[in-house]
Design an enzyme around this catalytic site. Structure first.
Site, PDB file in Angstrom:
ATOM      1  CE  LYS A 171      -3.805   2.018   2.067  1.00 35.70           C
ATOM      2  NZ  LYS A 171      -4.802   1.707   4.045  1.00 35.70           N
ATOM      3  CB  SER A 248      -7.944   3.861   2.334  1.00 38.83           C
ATOM      4  OG  SER A 248      -7.268   2.217   3.236  1.00 38.83           O
ATOM      5  CB  SER A 272      -8.367   0.763   5.034  1.00 45.61           C
ATOM      6  OG  SER A 272      -9.325   1.435   5.466  1.00 45.61           O
TER       7      SER A 272
END
Length: 525
Positions: A171, A248, A272
């Protein structure tokens, strides 16, 4: 243009009308040229869409195709009113593609019954990746990589490589040596410093032999759950192309679901990891708060931020968890806990699917009471917002207009949180954290990860925000508790995946993965 075969009466103009409408993005003409009804098909590399309405909804969000010219068409008549047409295209800016269509004439009109599109090769799907390598960073191996040198020194230490061969999508919040942290925002990325060292969470995977294949997209500053990035678009949902990906940790989740990576390294503040895991049929682990170092990770809200992973298989998730955490430090009781308020927060179809699954586990199930879910979600919202503003508010204020609308509104609301509001919420956080941990005890609390399947890609902004609010009532339990949670792909609702979450006691992360794997085996068809 090369032509092989013979056009039946009326088909050639219909075919060219379709081709021209594609380039113009004339969705009305495209819709009219597809057969109506639930059995019409359209497929591409992202998956299969079934039914005229779903194809039309997908088309409305896609935009037109790049400029191209037809270089060849093959026409094969299969029956008097059924014709297979294969078109070869060359794109003006490079590359080629193939379009295959099954046309059928009904009441004198030709329409497409099924279509398959093979587009030009894409070197980098920018909605999924910011940086990709082959690999970007090689894991520890016997070949003398820089990671091997860090671990083995002069070579006197034998390197254990339990994750050898696994590809990791990181990420875009984690430090990767030689790269910047982009945080899902081009303005931030443009001035971000190059990182001198890997984040410990990245190093742990490299040391265990995994390769970092690339840095994957995130919602801006990880302050969202939908996977819609205003700058880079939404990564595709690897389980259902007509639905949003979830965020996310959106890019890593899509990379894993699409088979581009084996492990997604991400963060979970308010869901997330668990939300994209549920939306895309993945296994996801949010670790106990504070158990994994967050050094080298761009923070959103330190009171809730945790590191975690996404995988397609439970054994991969266990290997990653044990490689990063070590053996289990806390065990779990065999019986399960269920909270009626959490079940009531789910959509009716999801609740029915969950109850059917729960009955198949064969486990003893006991009820548990939790603090009011709205109070938990509001406490998380205020503390998260106050911390997000302290972390990034000054930068946001100095760069007006650079955030997508949803995230900008969230930061604006965060800026309005007063010290008094935050103090009250923090007092509630301490009380609620103790209450949640006491309620869970040494058991696993089970619940649907989210209220229902991922929203459609065509869902408007109010609908997505409503889903976010409903989701936070469920995901905030683990967030407020600072507890580990596994989302496992146990349910199917409206032909789409929905996860089941298991929330365990602090430190029970590996035991929680083991329990989820046992339940998967026990409830398999």
């Amino acid at each position: 243009m090369r032509l092989r075969g013979t056009w039946p009466d009326g088909l050639e103009p219909a075919f060219h009308a379709y081709e021209n409408a594609l380039v113009r993005d004339d969705t009305a003409v495209l819709d009219a040229l597809f057969e109506s009804g639930p059995d019409t098909l359209r497929a591409d590399g992202a998956g299969l869409l079934r039914g005229h309405d779903r194809i039309s909804a997908f088309r409305s969000t896609r935009g037109g195709v790049a400029r191209r010219e037809l270089v060849g068409v093959d026409v094969e008549r299969l029956a008097p009113d059924v014709v297979l047409v294969v078109g070869e295209s060359r794109f003006v800016d490079g590359g080629s593609g193939v379009q295959t269509q099954l046309w059928r004439r009904t009441d004198g009109t030709w329409r497409i019954r099924a279509a398959h599109v093979t587009s030009r090769a894409v070197a980098l799907d920018r909605s999924v990746w910011r940086v990709v390598g082959d690999p970007l960073v090689r894991g520890a191996d016997a070949g003398g990589s820089d990671v091997s040198a860090q671990v083995a020194g002069a070579g006197a230490v034998q390197i254990d490589r339990p994750l050898a061969g696994l590809r990791v999508a990181v990420k875009d919040l984690f430090a990767v040596r030689g790269q910047v942290i982009g945080a899902g925002n081009p303005a931030w990325e443009s001035t971000a410093p190059v990182q001198a060292v890997h984040a410990p969470a990245v190093s742990a995977l490299l040391h265990a032999g995994a390769d970092v294949i690339g840095i994957a997209r995130t919602d801006e500053f990880a302050y969202a759950l939908a996977g819609r990035n205003a700058h880079h678009g939404g990564p595709p949902n690897g389980a259902d192309p007509e639905r949003i990906s979830g965020g996310s940790t959106s890019g890593p989740a899509s990379a894993v679901a699409l088979g581009l990576a084996d492990v997604g390294l991400g963060t979970d503040t308010a869901g997330s990891i668990r939300v994209p895991a549920s939306y895309q049929g993945l296994w996801g682990l949010r670790t106990t708060h504070g158990l994994v170092s967050r050094d080298g990770v761009l923070p959103l809200a330190q009171s809730f931020d945790t590191v975690g992973w996404l995988t397609r298989r439970p054994d991969t998730l266990r290997a990653v968890a044990t490689g990063s955490l070590g053996p289990a430090v806390a065990a779990l009781e065999p019986s399960l806990l269920v909270c009626d308020a959490l079940l009531a927060a789910a959509d009716p179809a999801t609740r029915r699917a969950f109850e059917d699954w729960l009955a198949r586990t064969g486990r003893d199930v006991g009820p548990v009471e939790l603090p009011d879910l709205d109070d938990l979600a509001e406490t998380l919202r205020i503390v998260q917002g106050a911390e997000a503003h302290r972390n990034h508010g000054a930068w946001v204020a100095a760069h007006p207009g650079v955030l997508g609308a949803d995230v900008a509104e969230r930061f604006a609301a965060a800026a309005a949180i007063t010290a008094e509001h935050e103090a009250r919420a923090r007092d509630g956080l301490h009380r609620f954290r103790a209450a949640v941990r006491s309620a869970v005890g040494g058991h696993a609390l089970v619940l649907p990860t989210v209220p229902g399947p991922a929203p459609l890609r065509t869902a408007d902004r109010p609908a997505v925000l409503a889903t976010r609010r409903a989701t936070l009532r469920m995901t905030s339990v683990a967030g407020i508790g600072g507890l580990p949670a596994v989302s496992a792909p146990f349910l199917t609702v409206h032909r789409a995946p929905v996860g089941v979450s298991l929330v365990g006691s602090a430190g029970s992360d590996v035991a929680l993965v083991d329990l989820a794997a046992h339940l998967a085996a026990a409830t398999a068809p």
